[in-house]
Every structure is written in C-alpha cells, then in structure tokens.
Design a protein around this motif. Structure first.
Motif, mmCIF file in Angstrom:
data_model
loop_
_atom_site.group_PDB
_atom_site.id
_atom_site.type_symbol
_atom_site.label_atom_id
_atom_site.label_comp_id
_atom_site.label_asym_id
_atom_site.label_seq_id
_atom_site.Cartn_x
_atom_site.Cartn_y
_atom_site.Cartn_z
ATOM 1 N N ARG A 6 3.273 11.619 25.769
ATOM 2 C CA ARG A 6 3.812 11.252 24.456
ATOM 3 C C ARG A 6 3.245 9.911 24.003
ATOM 4 O O ARG A 6 2.882 9.739 22.821
ATOM 5 N N ALA A 7 3.141 8.948 24.917
ATOM 6 C CA ALA A 7 2.595 7.634 24.565
ATOM 7 C C ALA A 7 1.155 7.727 24.094
ATOM 8 O O ALA A 7 0.705 6.915 23.270
ATOM 9 N N HIS A 8 0.414 8.734 24.586
ATOM 10 C CA HIS A 8 -0.971 8.940 24.169
ATOM 11 C C HIS A 8 -1.073 9.819 22.926
ATOM 12 O O HIS A 8 -2.193 10.166 22.503
ATOM 13 N N GLY A 9 0.055 10.183 22.349
ATOM 14 C CA GLY A 9 0.044 10.947 21.107
ATOM 15 C C GLY A 9 -0.289 12.412 21.261
ATOM 16 O O GLY A 9 -0.628 13.079 20.275
ATOM 17 N N LEU A 10 -0.177 12.951 22.478
ATOM 18 C CA LEU A 10 -0.491 14.365 22.675
ATOM 19 C C LEU A 10 0.652 15.238 22.177
ATOM 20 O O LEU A 10 1.829 14.970 22.451
ATOM 21 N N ARG A 11 0.300 16.280 21.437
ATOM 22 C CA ARG A 11 1.255 17.273 20.962
ATOM 23 C C ARG A 11 0.677 18.646 21.274
ATOM 24 O O ARG A 11 -0.544 18.834 21.259
ATOM 25 N N PHE A 12 1.552 19.613 21.547
ATOM 26 C CA PHE A 12 1.102 20.931 21.986
ATOM 27 C C PHE A 12 1.697 22.036 21.126
ATOM 28 O O PHE A 12 2.733 21.864 20.479
ATOM 29 N N ASP A 13 1.002 23.175 21.143
ATOM 30 C CA ASP A 13 1.462 24.361 20.422
ATOM 31 C C ASP A 13 2.105 25.380 21.345
ATOM 32 O O ASP A 13 2.863 26.234 20.890
ATOM 33 N N ALA A 14 1.820 25.306 22.625
ATOM 34 C CA ALA A 14 2.414 26.214 23.610
ATOM 35 C C ALA A 14 2.202 25.631 24.996
ATOM 36 O O ALA A 14 1.348 24.754 25.205
ATOM 37 N N ALA A 15 2.995 26.132 25.953
ATOM 38 C CA ALA A 15 2.911 25.662 27.338
ATOM 39 C C ALA A 15 2.823 26.855 28.278
ATOM 40 O O ALA A 15 3.406 27.913 28.015
ATOM 41 N N HIS A 16 2.091 26.677 29.363
ATOM 42 C CA HIS A 16 1.904 27.733 30.350
ATOM 43 C C HIS A 16 2.190 27.158 31.733
ATOM 44 O O HIS A 16 1.854 26.001 32.022
ATOM 45 N N CYS A 17 2.772 27.981 32.602
ATOM 46 C CA CYS A 17 2.983 27.547 33.980
ATOM 47 C C CYS A 17 3.061 28.772 34.887
ATOM 48 O O CYS A 17 3.035 29.917 34.425
ATOM 49 N N SER A 18 3.156 28.498 36.180
ATOM 50 C CA SER A 18 3.277 29.572 37.164
ATOM 51 C C SER A 18 4.706 30.103 37.173
ATOM 52 O O SER A 18 5.556 29.690 36.384
ATOM 53 N N MET A 19 4.973 31.009 38.105
ATOM 54 C CA MET A 19 6.307 31.582 38.263
ATOM 55 C C MET A 19 7.076 30.927 39.406
ATOM 56 O O MET A 19 8.066 31.461 39.888
ATOM 57 N N LEU A 20 6.624 29.750 39.806
ATOM 58 C CA LEU A 20 7.242 29.014 40.907
ATOM 59 C C LEU A 20 7.988 27.796 40.371
ATOM 60 O O LEU A 20 7.498 27.091 39.479
ATOM 61 N N ARG A 21 9.170 27.536 40.932
ATOM 62 C CA ARG A 21 10.071 26.566 40.318
ATOM 63 C C ARG A 21 9.532 25.152 40.287
ATOM 64 O O ARG A 21 9.894 24.364 39.399
ATOM 65 N N ARG A 22 8.673 24.767 41.229
ATOM 66 C CA ARG A 22 8.157 23.406 41.188
ATOM 67 C C ARG A 22 7.285 23.180 39.955
ATOM 68 O O ARG A 22 7.257 22.074 39.404
ATOM 69 N N ALA A 23 6.581 24.228 39.502
ATOM 70 C CA ALA A 23 5.803 24.123 38.267
ATOM 71 C C ALA A 23 6.708 24.234 37.044
ATOM 72 O O ALA A 23 6.538 23.502 36.061
ATOM 73 N N ILE A 24 7.678 25.142 37.095
ATOM 74 C CA ILE A 24 8.591 25.335 35.962
ATOM 75 C C ILE A 24 9.388 24.064 35.696
ATOM 76 O O ILE A 24 9.509 23.603 34.558
ATOM 77 N N HIS A 25 9.939 23.459 36.753
ATOM 78 C CA HIS A 25 10.745 22.247 36.571
ATOM 79 C C HIS A 25 9.879 21.068 36.134
ATOM 80 O O HIS A 25 10.325 20.226 35.341
ATOM 81 N N THR A 26 8.647 20.999 36.629
ATOM 82 C CA THR A 26 7.722 19.966 36.151
ATOM 83 C C THR A 26 7.481 20.123 34.661
ATOM 84 O O THR A 26 7.518 19.145 33.895
ATOM 85 N N LEU A 27 7.218 21.354 34.236
ATOM 86 C CA LEU A 27 6.989 21.611 32.813
ATOM 87 C C LEU A 27 8.179 21.169 31.978
ATOM 88 O O LEU A 27 8.028 20.517 30.941
ATOM 89 N N HIS A 28 9.386 21.501 32.410
ATOM 90 C CA HIS A 28 10.566 21.159 31.625
ATOM 91 C C HIS A 28 10.755 19.644 31.519
ATOM 92 O O HIS A 28 11.119 19.131 30.450
ATOM 93 N N HIS A 29 10.497 18.926 32.603
ATOM 94 C CA HIS A 29 10.543 17.462 32.519
ATOM 95 C C HIS A 29 9.509 16.944 31.521
ATOM 96 O O HIS A 29 9.790 16.027 30.739
ATOM 97 N N CYS A 30 8.307 17.519 31.560
ATOM 98 C CA CYS A 30 7.243 17.082 30.644
ATOM 99 C C CYS A 30 7.619 17.344 29.192
ATOM 100 O O CYS A 30 7.411 16.490 28.323
ATOM 101 N N LEU A 31 8.175 18.510 28.927
ATOM 102 C CA LEU A 31 8.548 18.848 27.555
ATOM 103 C C LEU A 31 9.651 17.927 27.049
ATOM 104 O O LEU A 31 9.650 17.539 25.870
#
Length: 230
Positions: free
Chosen positions: A46-71
């Motif tokens: 966010r500090a670098h001004g990045l914005r996204f149109d969609a997000a992709h991740c694996s079906m494993l919770r360590r990736a899913i939870h990482t994604l949710h923190h990032c979002l």
C-alpha cells in the motif's frame, strides 16, 4: 514499463518453516512471525501505491491467510480471490511432515539436498492410503486422480504451474489487470524460472524469502520484466 503489475509473494513463515519440516501439501498455518510478515507486506504494498484487480493463491491455509492479511493491509479486502491447487507447494511425497535434520540423519546430507533442490529429482512417493495423499483430501475431490501428485520434482512443479500462468494469469495481465499471487517457495522458483528464462541450475539455487513481494511489469504484448523486491 507501462501496463499491469504482477506481484508474486511467498506466504509468511509457516509453522512448518518454524519447525524445519518438509511441509509440501501438508496444510499448516502461519507462525506468529508469519502473520506479522504478511501484515507488513500488505502495508508495504500500500505504501508503494500498488492496487490490484484480483488475487490468486493456493488451496493451503498458510497462503490463504497471508493473502487475507495482505488485502487488509492494502485496504482491498473486497478483492476477488481465486484459489487453485496448481499454486500449491511442491508435493514432497513420503517426506511430508518429516523434520529435515532427522531426514538428513537417516538418508545423508547429499541425498536430502538432491530431494530438496535437484531439478528433476523426485522424492519417495506417498502411499495411496496415506493422509498426505491428495486423493484423500475432500478439497481436491473435483481434480482427476491422474492429475494429483504423489511426489514432485521441481521440474514437475513447473509443468503443473505453467498452464495456470498461460491460461489464467497472463490473459488478465494482457488486459491491463494487475494481479497479486500468493503462493509457495517452489512455485515461486517455477514461476520466476519461466518468467526470467532461467536455466535448471539457476532455478534450483534460487532463494525465496517469506512474506516479501516481488514485482513484475507486464505490457499488452505479454512482455514481462522483473522490477525487483519491495
């Protein structure tokens, strides 16, 4: 380079990383450190001004939870999410769940290093009745049995990931849509190898830090240029 942005990121430190395990498709969560790494990555993007149109991740919770923190850190918790088994970590077969140091003591440093980093070396396969066999996990019930790995080399992981890049990620990027992809160390090696045109020798020596965004620029022609880690 004008156009879309692709950000690839390995999940934050997992409980498997913390315990020095061969984790693979074993569905362990983030460690306390990993949760913080993921939150920090979201704030950094966010500090670098990045914005996204969609997000992709694996079906494993360590990736899913990482994604949710990032979002959350990006203030984009509403972003469409796409989960795919093709973005799962490399399947380590019968090594999954084993401590790396114990495995070295049993099989020797050289053999274990070959299993870990040899480009085409396949670990021992998991048995069909094992809880580590993906055919025994309901989340993979819709995937043909022939496609489910019992063990994978780095080269096999690359072949598994490549169709997702070609058929799912690249068409969106060519349309100017920026994507966040949260995945795993070996999948990162596979994608970076493909995008940067690395040799097998270069690919197997790549070191992928946890929780660190890697940014690419992609133009309408599909030309990809690495812009570096944030």
């Amino acid at each position: 380079m004008a156009g879309a942005r692709l950000v690839l990121m390995r999940h934050g430190q997992s409980l498997g990383n913390e315990a020095n395990l061969f984790t693979g498709w074993n569905d362990l969560d983030l460690s306390a450190c990993g949760h913080e790494e993921a939150r920090r990555a979201g704030r950094l993007m966010r500090a670098h001004g990045l914005r996204f149109d969609a997000a992709h991740c694996s079906m494993l919770r360590r990736a899913i939870h990482t994604l949710h923190h990032c979002l959350d850190g990006l203030d984009q918790p509403w972003l469409p999410e796409h989960k795919s088994w093709r973005l799962n970590e490399r399947h380590y077969g019968a090594l999954q769940g084993l401590n790396r140091e114990d495995t070295i003591a049993r099989y020797g440093q050289e053999q274990v290093q070959q299993w870990r980093r040899g480009f085409a070396v396949i670990p021992p396969e998991v048995e069909p009745d094992s809880p580590h066999h993906p055919g025994n996990d309901p989340r993979y019930a819709m995937i043909p049995d022939a496609d489910l790995p019992r063990a994978e080399s780095l080269a096999m992981t690359l072949e598994r990931v490549r169709p997702y890049w070609q058929d799912t990620l690249l068409p969106d990027l060519r349309r100017g849509r920026s994507l966040l992809v949260v995945t795993h160390g070996t999948v990162m090696r596979a994608l970076i190898s493909h995008l940067d045109g690395l040799s097998p020798e270069e690919t197997q020596t790549l070191e992928i830090p946890t929780g660190t965004p890697l940014v690419y620029g992609v133009n309408e022609a599909g030309t990809v240029k690495q812009m570096g880690h944030l």
